[in-house]
Design a protein around this motif. Structure first.
Motif, PDB file in Angstrom:
ATOM      1  N   THR A 279       9.042   9.495  23.789  1.00 53.68           N
ATOM      2  CA  THR A 279       8.509   8.804  24.955  1.00 53.68           C
ATOM      3  C   THR A 279       8.826   9.621  26.203  1.00 53.68           C
ATOM      4  O   THR A 279       9.852  10.302  26.264  1.00 53.68           O
ATOM      5  CB  THR A 279       9.084   7.378  25.085  1.00 53.68           C
ATOM      6  OG1 THR A 279       8.422   6.688  26.143  1.00 53.68           O
ATOM      7  CG2 THR A 279      10.578   7.376  25.351  1.00 53.68           C
ATOM      8  N   GLY A 280       7.932   9.558  27.172  1.00 54.72           N
ATOM      9  CA  GLY A 280       8.143  10.274  28.421  1.00 54.72           C
ATOM     10  C   GLY A 280       7.412   9.600  29.563  1.00 54.72           C
ATOM     11  O   GLY A 280       6.529   8.765  29.353  1.00 54.72           O
ATOM     12  N   THR A 281       7.789   9.969  30.773  1.00 58.45           N
ATOM     13  CA  THR A 281       7.169   9.408  31.968  1.00 58.45           C
ATOM     14  C   THR A 281       6.671  10.547  32.860  1.00 58.45           C
ATOM     15  O   THR A 281       7.046  11.699  32.679  1.00 58.45           O
ATOM     16  CB  THR A 281       8.173   8.553  32.767  1.00 58.45           C
ATOM     17  OG1 THR A 281       9.285   9.366  33.124  1.00 58.45           O
ATOM     18  CG2 THR A 281       8.646   7.362  31.961  1.00 58.45           C
ATOM     19  N   GLU A 282       5.845  10.170  33.805  1.00 58.09           N
ATOM     20  CA  GLU A 282       5.312  11.091  34.822  1.00 58.09           C
ATOM     21  C   GLU A 282       4.667  12.323  34.223  1.00 58.09           C
ATOM     22  O   GLU A 282       5.192  13.423  34.381  1.00 58.09           O
ATOM     23  CB  GLU A 282       6.402  11.461  35.826  1.00 58.09           C
ATOM     24  CG  GLU A 282       6.941  10.257  36.551  1.00 58.09           C
ATOM     25  CD  GLU A 282       8.011  10.624  37.563  1.00 58.09           C
ATOM     26  OE1 GLU A 282       7.975  11.734  38.126  1.00 58.09           O
ATOM     27  OE2 GLU A 282       8.889   9.796  37.800  1.00 58.09           O
ATOM     28  N   PRO A 283       3.579  12.251  33.554  1.00 58.48           N
ATOM     29  CA  PRO A 283       2.796  11.056  33.236  1.00 58.48           C
ATOM     30  C   PRO A 283       3.363  10.356  31.997  1.00 58.48           C
ATOM     31  O   PRO A 283       4.115  10.955  31.226  1.00 58.48           O
ATOM     32  CB  PRO A 283       1.409  11.624  32.928  1.00 58.48           C
ATOM     33  CG  PRO A 283       1.692  12.960  32.333  1.00 58.48           C
ATOM     34  CD  PRO A 283       2.913  13.467  33.082  1.00 58.48           C
ATOM     35  N   PHE A 284       2.986   9.091  31.827  1.00 62.37           N
ATOM     36  CA  PHE A 284       3.445   8.337  30.664  1.00 62.37           C
ATOM     37  C   PHE A 284       2.815   8.887  29.398  1.00 62.37           C
ATOM     38  O   PHE A 284       1.625   9.170  29.353  1.00 62.37           O
ATOM     39  CB  PHE A 284       3.092   6.845  30.815  1.00 62.37           C
ATOM     40  CG  PHE A 284       3.920   6.158  31.847  1.00 62.37           C
ATOM     41  CD1 PHE A 284       5.226   5.770  31.575  1.00 62.37           C
ATOM     42  CD2 PHE A 284       3.403   5.907  33.103  1.00 62.37           C
ATOM     43  CE1 PHE A 284       5.995   5.144  32.531  1.00 62.37           C
ATOM     44  CE2 PHE A 284       4.167   5.273  34.072  1.00 62.37           C
ATOM     45  CZ  PHE A 284       5.462   4.896  33.794  1.00 62.37           C
ATOM     46  N   TRP A 285       3.638   9.051  28.357  1.00 62.49           N
ATOM     47  CA  TRP A 285       3.178   9.504  27.058  1.00 62.49           C
ATOM     48  C   TRP A 285       4.163   9.022  26.007  1.00 62.49           C
ATOM     49  O   TRP A 285       5.306   8.672  26.309  1.00 62.49           O
ATOM     50  CB  TRP A 285       3.030  11.027  27.012  1.00 62.49           C
ATOM     51  CG  TRP A 285       4.276  11.793  27.350  1.00 62.49           C
ATOM     52  CD1 TRP A 285       4.742  12.097  28.608  1.00 62.49           C
ATOM     53  CD2 TRP A 285       5.237  12.320  26.436  1.00 62.49           C
ATOM     54  NE1 TRP A 285       5.911  12.801  28.527  1.00 62.49           N
ATOM     55  CE2 TRP A 285       6.244  12.959  27.199  1.00 62.49           C
ATOM     56  CE3 TRP A 285       5.343  12.346  25.057  1.00 62.49           C
ATOM     57  CZ2 TRP A 285       7.337  13.588  26.625  1.00 62.49           C
ATOM     58  CZ3 TRP A 285       6.433  12.981  24.476  1.00 62.49           C
ATOM     59  CH2 TRP A 285       7.408  13.589  25.267  1.00 62.49           C
ATOM     60  N   ALA A 286       3.713   8.965  24.778  1.00 65.74           N
ATOM     61  CA  ALA A 286       4.564   8.509  23.681  1.00 65.74           C
ATOM     62  C   ALA A 286       3.976   9.009  22.371  1.00 65.74           C
ATOM     63  O   ALA A 286       2.872   9.551  22.341  1.00 65.74           O
ATOM     64  CB  ALA A 286       4.657   6.983  23.674  1.00 65.74           C
ATOM     65  N   GLY A 287       4.703   8.800  21.309  1.00 66.09           N
ATOM     66  CA  GLY A 287       4.180   9.175  20.009  1.00 66.09           C
ATOM     67  C   GLY A 287       5.236   9.110  18.941  1.00 66.09           C
ATOM     68  O   GLY A 287       6.352   8.623  19.153  1.00 66.09           O
TER      69      GLY A 287
END
Length: 142
Positions: free
Chosen positions: A44-52
């Motif tokens: 998961t990550g932010t700025e930009p939002f992403w996940a997997g």
């Protein structure tokens, strides 16, 4: 120019898999075994939002614009201080490096056991990772 970005991705991957510390060699020669091949890695990550997530040789990558995510195949490589997964997400090269270390997503009270560095094409994204055997700590619903 594409070759330059591929070289950058390789350099990041190699740097993420090197032993940490004061810069002195630790003499480590064994591949990282902190995440078993049969574990599902969640990211998961932010700025930009992403996940997997990555399970075996398959990855899923999602964004707010594509919440169901895109699925694609990846290859796994265990370095000295982490594991990486590489594949092709549409037109973009996908190189994900997971290394041990306390990580915060900056949005919740969760603490994750791994950091995630993603090169998606020429763009670097930072985030956190966990597995079922090595879960995050903190609230289930941030």
């Amino acid at each position: 120019m594409r070759g330059r970005f591929a070289g950058l991705a390789c350099a990041v991957a190699l740097a993420a898999c090197q032993p940490g510390g004061d810069g002195a060699s630790t003499g480590a020669t064994e591949a990282f075994s902190g995440i078993a091949k049969d574990e599902t890695v969640r990211i998961t990550g932010t700025e930009p939002f992403w996940a997997g997530e990555i399970a075996g040789t398959m990855a899923r990558y999602s964004t707010p614009e594509n919440p169901d995510g895109s699925r694609f195949s990846v290859e796994r490589f265990a370095g000295l201080n982490g594991v990486s997964f590489s594949g092709q997400l549409g037109e973009a090269r996908f190189d994900l490096m997971i290394t041990p270390g306390e990580c915060s997503d900056g949005m919740s009270d969760r603490t994750y056991p791994f950091t995630a560095t993603l090169m998606l094409g020429s763009e670097q994204r930072l985030g956190c990772a966990w597995t079922d055997r090595q879960p995050y700590t903190g609230s289930e619903t941030p």
